[in-house]
Design a protein around this motif. Sequence first.
Motif, PDB file in Angstrom:
ATOM      1  N   MET A 155       0.806  -1.215   0.000  1.00 42.81           N
ATOM      2  CA  MET A 155       0.000   0.000   0.000  1.00 42.81           C
ATOM      3  C   MET A 155       0.838   1.263   0.000  1.00 42.81           C
ATOM      4  SD  MET A 155      -3.042  -1.215   2.600  1.00 42.81           S
ATOM      5  CE  MET A 155      -4.221   0.022   2.064  1.00 42.81           C
ATOM      6  N   GLY A 156       2.147   1.102  -0.024  1.00 43.56           N
ATOM      7  CA  GLY A 156       3.031   2.265  -0.088  1.00 43.56           C
ATOM      8  C   GLY A 156       2.949   3.155   1.138  1.00 43.56           C
ATOM      9  N   GLU A 157       2.755   2.549   2.313  1.00 44.92           N
ATOM     10  CA  GLU A 157       2.612   3.327   3.540  1.00 44.92           C
ATOM     11  C   GLU A 157       3.967   3.532   4.222  1.00 44.92           C
ATOM     12  OE1 GLU A 157      -1.863   1.860   4.862  1.00 44.92           O
ATOM     13  OE2 GLU A 157      -0.105   0.793   5.626  1.00 44.92           O
ATOM     14  N   LEU A 158       4.089   4.621   4.966  1.00 48.72           N
ATOM     15  CA  LEU A 158       5.296   4.889   5.728  1.00 48.72           C
ATOM     16  C   LEU A 158       5.268   4.205   7.092  1.00 48.72           C
ATOM     17  CD1 LEU A 158       5.695   8.719   5.006  1.00 48.72           C
ATOM     18  CD2 LEU A 158       6.976   6.828   3.970  1.00 48.72           C
ATOM     19  N   TYR A 159       4.076   3.893   7.577  1.00 48.11           N
ATOM     20  CA  TYR A 159       3.946   3.398   8.945  1.00 48.11           C
ATOM     21  C   TYR A 159       2.697   2.533   9.022  1.00 48.11           C
ATOM     22  CZ  TYR A 159       2.978   3.670  14.025  1.00 48.11           C
ATOM     23  OH  TYR A 159       2.710   3.380  15.331  1.00 48.11           O
ATOM     24  N   ALA A 202     -16.460   7.829  -1.605  1.00 49.77           N
ATOM     25  CA  ALA A 202     -15.165   8.456  -1.344  1.00 49.77           C
ATOM     26  C   ALA A 202     -14.056   7.409  -1.285  1.00 49.77           C
ATOM     27  CB  ALA A 202     -15.225   9.246  -0.044  1.00 49.77           C
ATOM     28  N   LEU A 203     -14.327   6.267  -0.631  1.00 52.23           N
ATOM     29  CA  LEU A 203     -13.305   5.230  -0.541  1.00 52.23           C
ATOM     30  C   LEU A 203     -13.048   4.573  -1.890  1.00 52.23           C
ATOM     31  CD1 LEU A 203     -13.768   3.367   2.858  1.00 52.23           C
ATOM     32  CD2 LEU A 203     -12.286   5.269   2.271  1.00 52.23           C
ATOM     33  N   LYS A 204     -14.108   4.396  -2.689  1.00 51.65           N
ATOM     34  CA  LYS A 204     -13.919   3.842  -4.035  1.00 51.65           C
ATOM     35  C   LYS A 204     -12.970   4.720  -4.847  1.00 51.65           C
ATOM     36  CE  LYS A 204     -18.361   1.465  -4.653  1.00 51.65           C
ATOM     37  NZ  LYS A 204     -19.633   1.480  -5.426  1.00 51.65           N
ATOM     38  N   LYS A 205     -13.208   6.017  -4.796  1.00 56.80           N
ATOM     39  CA  LYS A 205     -12.366   6.960  -5.539  1.00 56.80           C
ATOM     40  C   LYS A 205     -10.935   6.931  -5.017  1.00 56.80           C
ATOM     41  CE  LYS A 205     -13.858  11.072  -6.431  1.00 56.80           C
ATOM     42  NZ  LYS A 205     -14.476  12.411  -6.264  1.00 56.80           N
ATOM     43  N   ALA A 209      -7.635   5.684  -7.282  1.00 53.41           N
ATOM     44  CA  ALA A 209      -6.543   6.609  -7.604  1.00 53.41           C
ATOM     45  C   ALA A 209      -6.143   7.353  -6.329  1.00 53.41           C
ATOM     46  CB  ALA A 209      -6.969   7.591  -8.690  1.00 53.41           C
ATOM     47  N   PRO A 210      -5.341   6.720  -5.455  1.00 56.76           N
ATOM     48  CA  PRO A 210      -4.977   7.352  -4.179  1.00 56.76           C
ATOM     49  C   PRO A 210      -4.244   8.668  -4.376  1.00 56.76           C
ATOM     50  CG  PRO A 210      -4.356   5.027  -4.220  1.00 56.76           C
ATOM     51  CD  PRO A 210      -4.734   5.390  -5.614  1.00 56.76           C
ATOM     52  N   SER A 211      -4.615   9.657  -3.577  1.00 54.07           N
ATOM     53  CA  SER A 211      -3.917  10.942  -3.583  1.00 54.07           C
ATOM     54  C   SER A 211      -2.790  10.892  -2.556  1.00 54.07           C
ATOM     55  CB  SER A 211      -4.876  12.078  -3.221  1.00 54.07           C
ATOM     56  OG  SER A 211      -5.926  12.171  -4.150  1.00 54.07           O
ATOM     57  N   PRO A 212      -1.672  11.536  -2.842  1.00 56.35           N
ATOM     58  CA  PRO A 212      -0.602  11.572  -1.846  1.00 56.35           C
ATOM     59  C   PRO A 212      -0.981  12.475  -0.680  1.00 56.35           C
ATOM     60  CG  PRO A 212      -0.059  12.976  -3.706  1.00 56.35           C
ATOM     61  CD  PRO A 212      -1.335  12.267  -4.076  1.00 56.35           C
ATOM     62  N   ALA A 213      -0.265  12.328   0.422  1.00 48.57           N
ATOM     63  CA  ALA A 213      -0.441  13.265   1.527  1.00 48.57           C
ATOM     64  C   ALA A 213      -0.244  14.679   0.988  1.00 48.57           C
ATOM     65  CB  ALA A 213       0.564  12.964   2.634  1.00 48.57           C
ATOM     66  N   THR A 219      -1.526  12.071   5.917  1.00 48.75           N
ATOM     67  CA  THR A 219      -1.236  10.868   5.144  1.00 48.75           C
ATOM     68  C   THR A 219      -2.104  10.838   3.893  1.00 48.75           C
ATOM     69  OG1 THR A 219      -2.939   9.524   6.224  1.00 48.75           O
ATOM     70  CG2 THR A 219      -0.745   9.538   7.256  1.00 48.75           C
ATOM     71  N   SER A 220      -1.786   9.924   3.001  1.00 49.58           N
ATOM     72  CA  SER A 220      -2.604   9.731   1.809  1.00 49.58           C
ATOM     73  C   SER A 220      -4.026   9.327   2.180  1.00 49.58           C
ATOM     74  CB  SER A 220      -1.969   8.653   0.917  1.00 49.58           C
ATOM     75  OG  SER A 220      -2.834   8.273  -0.131  1.00 49.58           O
ATOM     76  N   TYR A 221      -4.155   8.403   3.131  1.00 51.99           N
ATOM     77  CA  TYR A 221      -5.488   7.917   3.502  1.00 51.99           C
ATOM     78  C   TYR A 221      -6.347   9.033   4.081  1.00 51.99           C
ATOM     79  CZ  TYR A 221      -8.950   4.442   4.964  1.00 51.99           C
ATOM     80  OH  TYR A 221     -10.104   3.699   5.117  1.00 51.99           O
ATOM     81  N   ALA A 222      -5.726  10.016   4.689  1.00 56.85           N
ATOM     82  CA  ALA A 222      -6.477  11.142   5.257  1.00 56.85           C
ATOM     83  C   ALA A 222      -7.192  11.953   4.188  1.00 56.85           C
ATOM     84  CB  ALA A 222      -5.537  12.045   6.051  1.00 56.85           C
ATOM     85  N   THR A 223      -6.741  11.856   2.948  1.00 55.09           N
ATOM     86  CA  THR A 223      -7.379  12.612   1.861  1.00 55.09           C
ATOM     87  C   THR A 223      -8.689  11.977   1.405  1.00 55.09           C
ATOM     88  OG1 THR A 223      -6.276  11.438   0.032  1.00 55.09           O
ATOM     89  CG2 THR A 223      -5.079  13.289   1.025  1.00 55.09           C
ATOM     90  N   ALA A 224      -8.957  10.741   1.823  1.00 59.50           N
ATOM     91  CA  ALA A 224     -10.092   9.992   1.278  1.00 59.50           C
ATOM     92  C   ALA A 224     -11.438  10.576   1.673  1.00 59.50           C
ATOM     93  CB  ALA A 224     -10.005   8.519   1.716  1.00 59.50           C
TER      94      ALA A 224
END
Length: 319
Positions: A155-159, A202-205, A209-213, A219-224
């Motif tokens: 998932m390309g996560e830092l943590y 929102a989660l489907k989008k 196509a995940p947005s970066p932080a 974090t990226s997930y915070a943009t969802a």
Amino acid sequence: MQVFRCPACDRPLYLHNTACRCGQPVQFDPDAQAMRTDATPCRNRERISCNWMAESADGWCRSCAMTRTVPDLGSDENLQLWIQTEAAKRWMLAGLARWGWFGPSDPGDRPSFRMLSEHTSLGNAKVVMGHASGLITINVSEASEAERTRRRDNMGELYRTMLGHMRHEMAHFLHLRLSEDAEFLAGFRDLFGDERADYGEALKKHYAAPSPASESHVTSYATAHPHEDWAETIAHLLHLTDLLDSAAAAQLSIPDGYAPGYDAYQESDPHRLLGLAVDVSIRANHVNRAMDLPDLYPFVLTGPVREKLSFAHGHMRRI
């Protein structure tokens, strides 16, 4: 996290200890934030090494009483995964107790937990972590470092840690509690957005196509979605507060920093708390690199992210 003392011999004790080196069994009291020798142990002491004191009439501690479902123990690996998962839950709850959550003075609702494993005696099962109406589902399979690392890399996560999952999912529950206050909700929507936006879409989008932080998302997930922005922000607030508190408890010093005995959970100034925590993390990152280890805290706190953390800090501190 604090370093505790043995009531019998005054040796240092840590949150996971069930006994001191002097041989004295101990029980953790989350309200006193101390180890005791005169309390009744939790019923889960022998089963999962729970060292908290019993609080309920049926013998459960505060943490174990929140667990509604345990993983399938017919699969050999699940007992150890459950033990590690419950330890992360207790660490999270011990920190929240420092801010007045879930103790005798908190009359609000408490969450329930489903601890599930993807590996069962009947075969593999899909487990999705999440929160719904006060019920938190945790995938204990991620207590395995190898499995967690694989998912983090994919998932390309830092943590990605079990304690991080606990803090994130608990944040969703805490949003429910805090949203009973209209003032909180208005401030939340000004900073994080309208949480009534379609969550599923929102989660489907995001996953398509995940947005970066970004400048305003930690974090990226915070943009969802605003709900995930809040959950990631609260998780990071808890990470940073506990990181700073643990550094102070271990008597690590920084120039112009905190005095001996500093309690990060008592800090009322969020800007000072964040500044000190970032200072400690930069120094710890430098030490980790000497061992070719990942950075302890590999995130950048921008101005807008700090504003969200400050807002969250003001509402999380109930003391």
